[in-house]
Scaffold this active site. Structure first.
Site, mmCIF file in Angstrom:
data_model
loop_
_atom_site.group_PDB
_atom_site.id
_atom_site.type_symbol
_atom_site.label_atom_id
_atom_site.label_comp_id
_atom_site.label_asym_id
_atom_site.label_seq_id
_atom_site.Cartn_x
_atom_site.Cartn_y
_atom_site.Cartn_z
ATOM 1 N N ASP A 1 1.095 -0.915 -0.299
ATOM 2 C CA ASP A 1 0.040 -0.238 0.009
ATOM 3 C C ASP A 1 0.840 1.331 0.102
ATOM 4 O O ASP A 1 2.203 1.389 0.706
ATOM 5 C CB ASP A 1 -0.536 -0.006 0.716
ATOM 6 C CG ASP A 1 -1.914 -0.743 1.323
ATOM 7 O OD1 ASP A 1 -1.961 -1.556 0.043
ATOM 8 O OD2 ASP A 1 -2.374 -1.349 1.972
ATOM 9 N N ARG A 2 0.877 2.248 -0.285
ATOM 10 C CA ARG A 2 1.416 3.726 0.065
ATOM 11 C C ARG A 2 0.957 3.770 1.295
ATOM 12 O O ARG A 2 1.934 4.790 1.973
ATOM 13 C CB ARG A 2 -0.111 4.835 -1.172
ATOM 14 C CG ARG A 2 0.539 5.869 -0.991
ATOM 15 C CD ARG A 2 -0.419 7.352 -1.793
ATOM 16 N NE ARG A 2 -0.250 7.196 -3.343
ATOM 17 C CZ ARG A 2 0.567 7.938 -3.245
ATOM 18 N NH1 ARG A 2 1.708 8.548 -2.927
ATOM 19 N NH2 ARG A 2 1.058 7.291 -4.971
#
Length: 676
Positions: free
Chosen positions: A188-189
């Site tokens: 994920d970011r």
């Protein structure tokens, strides 16, 4: 824009009967840490940023008498005069020693010679010549055999960047194409993550050099291996998550965590699987793909969306909606034409009248499968919920369990040919499809990369046909069966359905959507789904938890790999602190949603909209990229409610806005999706 809720996608049940409590997921991106777990079960951590010591220089070859001074003199003469060829006897030398000689000659004479090993008169000779028409020069760079492989593996630690974005930044610095850099899974970011990366024939010193120039990315722990990474080369992920503003008492928290450890959680597909809009969720598109309604499929993807974040895409959708002019709509796209919408507009231009099937098939196959699998995931979720609500946590006659020879391979067994849950690195080369915006289907191209393609585990290829991977519980075998062993099928033509009332549930759900044919192999080959199996429940490994009190919302509650390297210390639990957090650590296999684990312990909605409603907005706080909400975002959340046709019934939790590079967008939070 109305955003998806858990009940929209069949997420309605729990395993535990504990009370639950309130808490905020990812109030700061530093509250979410992920460390990849490799195929050998090792947790990947950044512990060293220094490159290994340099390999011996070519002079070492002479010092070790690999080549005598006389041979070197003959080579110098060959370079100057062009003749005669030089013969070096290597009969008694090993293959590794011969490779070192080839390497020495190439490096010292800058690839101006051609060297080959030949057998002559019972001896093994290394023949060195000047290149000619019949003996072409080899300009390839030699690679030291003693390194143990041509592929450099290293740890990539990143902060607040998704994997695709980070890889593209590294590729740009190395002046190479992004698909030359491979990895086992995407992260994920919004978080701090460590994962393995591989690249062929690049010196560690070069990687270490660019690492100093990178912002939010640190590289290290270098090693050489004979093979590069491919998607699926991991066994799971280790999570360290801080839940802030926790309301539960110590007793309530301990009760929830013990319940999780004992009963596990329902292995739902999380909201991330289905997009962020309840108007056009991906499973709705997938249903129309399976119905082979190509016009409806394309129209759903291209229809206008509320609060479109990109003006050019908003204009393109508007042109298509009002004029049905694909060429004009395509011209509105000023960037990101390699998105789903851009590809569809391009495909539609090729036929008059519009051929929607051809346009849809202009999308990569993995993207098309992604929509279909989203529909399968919806059916799985609904059946799983009904299974728990009706029969609880006990096996029943007719349930399915994995046969002994496939147990332990994966918690989701895939059919060869379905190609779901991972994807090859060659899918799409543009970098920022996922991170730029999520109010349209463009971001799904990267999600499909994460979730489609190669098998998660090479061992799965040995499983064979699905009917031979499961057995049906009988009156006798059900007595010794465990609920943890139960699997539910994702509907398809090559799976066994439970031999009990659950088979009827599948049939009812499919019939409601006119899709009974999904269980036959009568559809076009490209769209026929063979199906797969997924465990009903999962138990996390390495589970631990602790409560901590802290004074400031900006206090760091979990140390990252980088912070540990720098010797930083965590704040101590402050009983007088006005804020309370729960630090949870656990390991999960691939293709698992950690949000569903958090949902189980808190018994609250994990949607980003609901999490937004729990986030306190402190306008006096200094600007900090870790803080999730700002005054501007509060305004945008209120704006989201106003444009919602059901505004009087909906709350700020229906949408979350994330501010990136000055742009605001309604976003389905990518909380802890472990599709890697």
């Amino acid at each position: 824009m109305k955003c998806l809720t858990e009940s929209d996608v069949g997420i309605t049940s729990y395993t535990g009967n504990h009370k639950g409590f309130s808490g905020v997921i990812k109030q700061r991106f530093s509250d979410f840490h992920v460390n990849e777990i490799d195929l050998d079960g090792n947790i990947i951590k950044l512990t060293d940023i220094l490159p290994p010591k340099s390999e011996p220089s070519i002079e070492v070859c002479l010092e070790n008498d690999i080549l005598s001074p006389e041979v070197v003199e003959n080579l110098d003469h060959l370079l100057e005069k062009g003749e005669p060829e030089v013969e070096i006897e290597v009969t008694q030398k090993s293959k590794e020693e011969r490779l070192k000689i080839h390497e020495f000659i190439r490096k010292k004479y800058k690839c101006q010679f051609v060297s080959n090993t030949k057998d002559k008169n019972g001896k093994k000779l290394l023949i060195v010549n000047k290149p000619n028409k019949s003996n072409k020069q080899d300009n390839r760079q030699a690679w030291p055999a003693e390194r143990g492989g041509e592929y450099l593996h290293f740890v990539m630690f990143k902060e607040n960047k998704d994997t695709m974005e980070a890889v593209n930044i590294i590729a740009h610095k190395l002046r190479m194409r992004p698909n030359f850099i491979t990895y086992a899974g995407t992260k994920d970011r919004r978080g701090k993550t460590s994962q393995m990366i591989s690249v062929k024939k690049v010196e560690p010193s070069r990687i270490a050099s660019i690492s100093k120039e990178l912002k939010g990315i640190t590289l290290g722990n270098y090693s050489f291996k004979p093979m590069g990474l491919k998607l699926g080369d991991l066994s799971g992920n280790h999570f360290s998550i801080a839940l802030r503003n926790v309301s539960g008492s110590e007793e309530e928290i301990n009760s929830a965590m013990k319940s999780l450890g004992t009963k596990g959680f329902i292995n739902y597909y999380g909201l991330q699987r289905f997009g962020n809009s309840s108007d056009v969720p991906t499973h709705m598109i997938g249903k129309n793909v399976l119905l082979r309604d190509w016009k409806k499929t394309v129209e759903l993807i291209l229809q206008p969306r509320e609060n479109e974040s990109r003006p050019d895409l908003k204009a393109a959708r508007k042109v298509w909606s009002e004029k049905r002019n694909a060429k004009e709509a395509y011209k509105q796209l000023t960037r990101g034409r390699n998105t789903v919408e851009g590809k569809l507009f391009q495909g539609l231009q090729n036929d008059t009248p519009y051929n929607f099937l051809n346009a849809f098939e202009s999308l990569p196959r993995n993207m098309r499968l992604f929509y279909q699998h989203s529909y399968q995931s919806l059916i799985w979720n609904k059946v799983a919920s009904r299974r728990i609500e009706t029969f609880g946590l006990k096996p029943i006659v007719g349930d399915l369990i994995l046969k002994e020879h496939v147990k332990g391979i994966s918690h989701e067994i895939e059919l060869a040919g379905d190609s779901i849950d991972c994807v090859s690195n060659s899918f799409v080369e543009e970098s920022a499809l996922a991170s730029e915006h999520v109010t349209n289907d463009s971001y799904l191209l990267d999600d499909a990369k994460n979730e489609l393609g190669q098998s998660l585990n090479p061992e799965l290829e040995k499983v064979g046909k699905r009917p031979h991977t499961v057995e049906i519980l009988t009156e006798e075998s059900v007595k010794s069966a465990r609920i943890e062993d139960i699997v539910l099928p994702l509907p398809g033509y090559d799976v066994v359905f439970p031999h009990n009332v659950m088979k009827d549930w599948y049939e009812e759900l499919l019939k409601e959507d006119g899709l009974s044919s999904i269980t036959s192999n009568q559809q076009a080959k490209s769209y026929a789904l063979s199906g797969s199996y997924r465990r009903l429940l999962l138990h996390p490994k390495d589970l631990s938890w602790r409560a901590v009190h802290y004074p400031s919302p900006e206090d760091i509650l979990i140390l990252s790999d980088l912070e540990k390297m720098h010797g930083e210390k965590l704040i101590e639990d402050n009983p007088d602190g006005k804020n309370k957090a729960l630090i949870v650590e656990f390991s999960l296999p691939s293709s698992t949603y950690a949000t569903m684990l958090l949902r189980e312990i808190m018994k609250q909605d994990t949607s980003s909209g609901f999490q937004t409603s729990l986030n306190p907005i402190d306008t006096s706080s200094p600007s900090n990229p870790n803080i999730n909400l700002t005054t501007d975002l509060k305004y945008e959340t209120e704006k989201c409610i106003k444009v919602d046709s059901h505004a009087e019934k909906r709350k700020p939790e229906d949408c979350e806005f994330e501010q990136l590079n000055g742009s605001k967008k309604c976003k389905q939070e990518e909380v802890s999706e472990a599709i890697l």
